[in-house]
Write an enzyme that holds these catalytic residues in place. Structure first.
Site, PDB file in Angstrom:
ATOM      1  N   ASP A 127       0.771  -1.237   0.000  1.00 18.68           N
ATOM      2  CA  ASP A 127       0.000   0.000   0.000  1.00 18.68           C
ATOM      3  C   ASP A 127       0.810   1.301   0.000  1.00 18.68           C
ATOM      4  OD1 ASP A 127      -1.948  -1.869   0.229  1.00 18.68           O
ATOM      5  OD2 ASP A 127      -2.787  -1.147   2.116  1.00 18.68           O
ATOM      6  N   GLU A 449      -5.017   1.886  10.180  1.00 18.61           N
ATOM      7  CA  GLU A 449      -6.238   1.402   9.534  1.00 18.61           C
ATOM      8  C   GLU A 449      -7.046   0.577  10.530  1.00 18.61           C
ATOM      9  OE1 GLU A 449      -5.129  -0.732   6.039  1.00 18.61           O
ATOM     10  OE2 GLU A 449      -4.607   1.072   4.936  1.00 18.61           O
ATOM     11  N   SER A 475      -8.876   0.368   5.857  1.00 21.74           N
ATOM     12  CA  SER A 475      -8.289  -0.433   4.792  1.00 21.74           C
ATOM     13  C   SER A 475      -9.160  -0.331   3.550  1.00 21.74           C
ATOM     14  CB  SER A 475      -8.195  -1.887   5.243  1.00 21.74           C
ATOM     15  OG  SER A 475      -7.959  -2.740   4.155  1.00 21.74           O
TER      16      SER A 475
END
Length: 560
Positions: A127, A449, A475
């Site tokens: 990510d 998250e 997320s």
């Protein structure tokens, strides 16, 4: 030594009698005079062996270097850091994730500036490596591009495809007593069958799509799955392409214009992508010196149909999108919807409109809808404001989770762990509004998250009846009525710090409002008595980040 065309920066290190010591050291690791006379191309690799997202990037790095050499350049590979969100989720380690985005950008910038590369390829996987890599090329503004390592294949369990999202939600089901130890273990063993980033339109695949739509990644390259043979081919082509960019001196800021970034926002809206894209695109825009605000996401999403039926809200995963026609098909649909700004140039030298026109759609595919039959007429992201989020917050509405207005009593938690414990104990009730605070960029620090919590809520059967808001992040796998990035955050004295158990909170998506039914005078009185909690870290990188990081509404970037 005669430099070839395109060697516009690295000659300051490699050329002339005064640079003999530098050449001597470079020769010690295998670079000869011929190699040092060519343009020097940095290859920033985010390989780690901790988790599947970046595990295969060594192989792809070699293919990129092959392409650079074949096209007349000399590659020099280096590494930077990476934190796996999926592994650290729900733990203290998750605080490092967003911090790593800044470290990734800083470290790539430092190596590239220090070695005066003529061009740069950034190879990314999970990510934060993707936006961190794009931020670096935007800062440096030397010929550069980004290649995504690709998506993991779906796992197979009990006769259907599964992703890591299913495992997180299974934890909630297990806690609620509806899943046995044996079934949880079997799902755990099956969900991640090999290298590649998480398979749904979670943060990695969302940002990989964004990179193609803003033009900083070659169209269709990112979409190739991690372990597909074609991935080696596109990696080699990427190496060749960087040499074209160097020869043309085509730079990232010529590509990442306001219109290009708006194309990226449209791709998030059309695919039901991760709310993290808001944070990352704001940060990328800042590095590219482009004026984009949080309100632009709502404006563009209102004008963009939701077209891709992708997890977590839909049925399919990234490998299905690839087989259906990939990102190029999505771009073509956006062009048909008159949303795509087609004249923007990409790293291939072609415009995004020309790339979209080359789309090939697989017969009978169901992943990307036609413009005449969208999943919903507007996109998957909305921005709410109100007395709980004066600077805004982000909600993903791609999951079709029911009533778009929710009113209920607040259940307030000052950490993710406290909320997760309540879920495990069955302490939440239908209608509740869960508030998780002090998890923002400064308060976390690192803006964790909340997938462990949100997935547990879904797994416990409360996904359609409980709303949640936080100054932390979600997320890309999160689904349900969830508002993240609430700004100002609690650690800065934002209104979320003054909410108390039992306060009535209203989500009104149609009105784009998030509010608490407490009058302004009472909220002001509560905040007058508020004191910021002490920072969790007094020294080191986390303390430094806490001092420097800005608001989520502006991308949570660090400033001097």
């Amino acid at each position: 030594m005669t430099a070839t065309p395109g060697k516009t920066r690295s000659g300051a290190i490699t050329d002339g009698p005064s640079r003999a010591p530098a050449r001597s050291m470079l020769k010690a690791v295998g670079f000869d005079d011929e190699a040092l006379g060519r343009p020097i191309i940095g290859v920033a690799n985010t390989w780690i062996e901790i988790g599947p997202c970046n595990f295969h990037l060594r192989r792809l790095g070699e293919r990129i270097k092959d392409g650079i050499r074949a096209a007349g350049g000399t590659p020099m590979e280096f590494n930077t850091v990476s934190i796996s969100d999926g592994i650290t989720m729900g733990s203290d380690g998750m605080r490092a994730s967003l911090v790593s985005r800044e470290v990734i950008a800083d470290s790539i910038e430092l190596v590239a500036r220090g070695n005066l590369f003529d061009g740069l390829v950034v190879l990314v996987g999970c990510d934060k490596t993707i936006p961190g890599g794009v931020m670096a090329v935007a800062r440096l503004d030397i010929p550069g591009l980004v290649l995504y390592g690709g998506s993991i294949a779906p796992g197979r369990w009990e006769g259907h495809d599964v992703t890591i999202q299913d495992v997180f939600e299974a934890v909630g089901a297990h806690a609620a007593g509806t899943m046995t130890d044996a079934r949880l273990k079997a799902l755990e063993d099956a969900a991640c069958p090999g290298p590649g980033a998480c398979g749904g339109q979670f943060t990695a695949n969302t940002m990989a799509t964004v990179c193609e739509l803003i033009g900083i990644s070659p169209m269709s390259h990112n979409a190739v799955p991690a372990m597909d043979d074609e991935k080696d081919v596109v990696a080699r082509e990427t190496g060749r392409l960087i040499m074209d960019l160097v020869q043309a001196d085509r730079r990232p800021r010529q590509i990442m214009t306001r219109a290009a970034l708006e194309n990226g926002i449209a791709s998030v809206a059309a695919t039901g992508g991760s709310t993290n894209a808001v944070l990352h695109l704001l940060a990328i825009a800042r590095e590219a010196e482009v004026d984009i605000s949080i309100d632009d996401f709502d404006r563009i999403s209102r004008a963009t149909p939701l077209l891709a039926d992708l997890k977590p809200g839909g049925r399919f995963v990234a490998t299905d999108l690839y087989r259906a026609g990939g990102t190029r098909l999505l771009a073509h649909r956006l062009q048909e919807a008159r949303v795509l700004q087609s004249d923007e140039i990409t790293v291939t030298g072609r415009t995004i409109g020309e790339e979209a026109q080359a789309a090939a759609e697989a017969p009978g595919q169901e992943v990307v809808r036609s413009v005449s039959e969208p999943i919903t007429p507007t996109g998957g992201l909305i921005i709410l404001k109100g007395n709980l989020a004066p600077d805004g917050c982000v909600v993903k509405v791609a999951g079709g989770y029911g009533d778009r207005r929710h009113r209920g009593p607040a259940r307030v938690f000052d950490s993710e762990e406290a909320c997760f414990e309540a879920v495990e104990k069955g302490a939440l009730r239908p209608g509740d509004v869960v508030v998780i605070r002090y998890e923002g960029p400064r308060g976390g620090p690192g803006m964790r998250e909340m997938l462990a919590v949100t997935a547990a809520i879904v797994g416990a059967g409360l996904g359609d009846s409980v709303a949640l808001l936080t100054d932390g992040r979600f997320s890309g796998a999160t689904r349900g009525l969830m508002a993240g990035h609430v700004a100002p955050e609690a650690a800065r004295g934002g209104p979320i710090a003054a909410v108390r158990d039992g306060d009535i909170i209203v989500f009104d998506l149609q009105a784009r409002e998030l509010r608490v039914e407490v009058d302004d005078a009472e909220m002001a009185e509560r905040l007058r008595g508020w004191q910021a909690p002490p920072p969790r870290y007094a020294t080191g990188v986390m303390a430094k980040y806490c001092r420097l990081v800005g608001s989520a509404a502006e991308g949570a970037v660090t400033t001097a």
